[in-house]
Design an enzyme around this catalytic site. Structure first.
Site, PDB file in Angstrom:
ATOM      1  N   ARG A 199       9.095   1.826   2.950  1.00 59.94           N
ATOM      2  CA  ARG A 199      10.192   1.301   2.132  1.00 59.94           C
ATOM      3  C   ARG A 199      11.213   2.399   1.853  1.00 59.94           C
ATOM      4  O   ARG A 199      12.425   2.173   1.888  1.00 59.94           O
ATOM      5  CB  ARG A 199       9.605   0.761   0.823  1.00 59.94           C
ATOM      6  CG  ARG A 199      10.533  -0.042  -0.011  1.00 59.94           C
ATOM      7  CD  ARG A 199       9.806  -0.623  -1.188  1.00 59.94           C
ATOM      8  NE  ARG A 199       8.984  -1.759  -0.782  1.00 59.94           N
ATOM      9  CZ  ARG A 199       8.322  -2.540  -1.619  1.00 59.94           C
ATOM     10  NH1 ARG A 199       8.368  -2.295  -2.919  1.00 59.94           N
ATOM     11  NH2 ARG A 199       7.610  -3.547  -1.185  1.00 59.94           N
ATOM     12  N   CYS A 246      -5.832   5.637   4.076  1.00 58.94           N
ATOM     13  CA  CYS A 246      -4.724   6.268   3.356  1.00 58.94           C
ATOM     14  C   CYS A 246      -5.128   6.491   1.898  1.00 58.94           C
ATOM     15  O   CYS A 246      -6.081   5.912   1.405  1.00 58.94           O
ATOM     16  CB  CYS A 246      -3.476   5.412   3.441  1.00 58.94           C
ATOM     17  SG  CYS A 246      -3.616   3.812   2.640  1.00 58.94           S
ATOM     18  N   CYS A 255       0.850  -1.189   0.000  1.00 58.35           N
ATOM     19  CA  CYS A 255       0.000   0.000   0.000  1.00 58.35           C
ATOM     20  C   CYS A 255       0.889   1.244   0.000  1.00 58.35           C
ATOM     21  O   CYS A 255       2.113   1.149  -0.011  1.00 58.35           O
ATOM     22  CB  CYS A 255      -0.909  -0.015   1.230  1.00 58.35           C
ATOM     23  SG  CYS A 255      -0.023   0.159   2.784  1.00 58.35           S
ATOM     24  N   CYS A 298      -4.204  -0.060   2.777  1.00 56.91           N
ATOM     25  CA  CYS A 298      -3.502   0.165   4.043  1.00 56.91           C
ATOM     26  C   CYS A 298      -4.191  -0.506   5.227  1.00 56.91           C
ATOM     27  O   CYS A 298      -3.537  -0.914   6.183  1.00 56.91           O
ATOM     28  CB  CYS A 298      -3.379   1.656   4.333  1.00 56.91           C
ATOM     29  SG  CYS A 298      -2.320   2.545   3.205  1.00 56.91           S
ATOM     30  N   CYS A 343       3.185   1.298   2.935  1.00 60.58           N
ATOM     31  CA  CYS A 343       4.284   0.343   2.741  1.00 60.58           C
ATOM     32  C   CYS A 343       5.391   0.969   1.886  1.00 60.58           C
ATOM     33  O   CYS A 343       6.578   0.797   2.169  1.00 60.58           O
ATOM     34  CB  CYS A 343       3.781  -0.925   2.067  1.00 60.58           C
ATOM     35  SG  CYS A 343       2.607  -1.873   3.015  1.00 60.58           S
TER      36      CYS A 343
END
Length: 173
Positions: free
Chosen positions: A48, A105, A41, A131, A44
């Protein structure tokens, strides 16, 4: 003890271990995405990027950790990346544990127009997951909950090393 903490930050091995641990996390994320088929998502993807910041800090620190300005630049990047990663992971956990129509999100990544990472490197930065969905758990913790612990550990180690480098000790470097 202070001298030991100062010495740690002035060795390439410590910076290499920092970069290697964050690289391991990135490789795990790619494994989950491309091998296990879990769609990342937006949160994420942002987490990252924070992990990539920790990798960059480790690599920068490896260049010449004896030089104070490179060491402190790497430490500040490490601290900022760990702090932002922790913030993002906590927000992500909130999306998962408190789902509502008002606590969601965005489905699109908000990258600057001069760096549309989701268009340049879609296999790494394109978000197509939700999310609020918990699609993976280990020991009853979701992936963002594990990231809270990981980024908190990065931040804690950063604070200890930074304090060790700020306090005047017998070491002159």
């Amino acid at each position: 003890m202070i001298e030991f903490l100062r010495r740690i930050a002035s060795h390439r091995l410590a910076w290499g271990l920092l970069a290697a641990s964050a690289l391991f996390l990135e490789l795990c994320a790619l494994f989950f995405q491309h091998i296990l088929g879990l769609s990342p998502c937006v949160m994420c993807i942002y987490e990252r990027i924070a992990t990539l910041g920790v990798i960059a800090a480790g690599l920068l620190g490896m260049v010449s950790p004896q030089k104070w300005y490179l060491r402190w630049s790497a430490m500040l990047l490490w601290g900022y990346s760990a702090f932002r990663g922790l913030q993002l992971a906590l927000q992500h956990v909130d999306y998962q544990l408190n789902p509502s129509p008002f606590n969601v999100c965005s489905p699109y990544a908000d990258f600057p127009s001069w760096a549309p990472l989701d268009q340049w490197v879609p296999w790494l930065f394109f978000p197509d997951g939700d999310c609020g969905e918990i699609s993976w758990q280990f020991l009853s913790f979701s992936m963002p909950q594990w990231l809270v612990a990981i980024f908190a550990a990065y931040l804690l180690v950063f604070v200890v090393v930074a304090v060790g480098n700020l306090v005047k000790g017998r070491c002159c470097n």
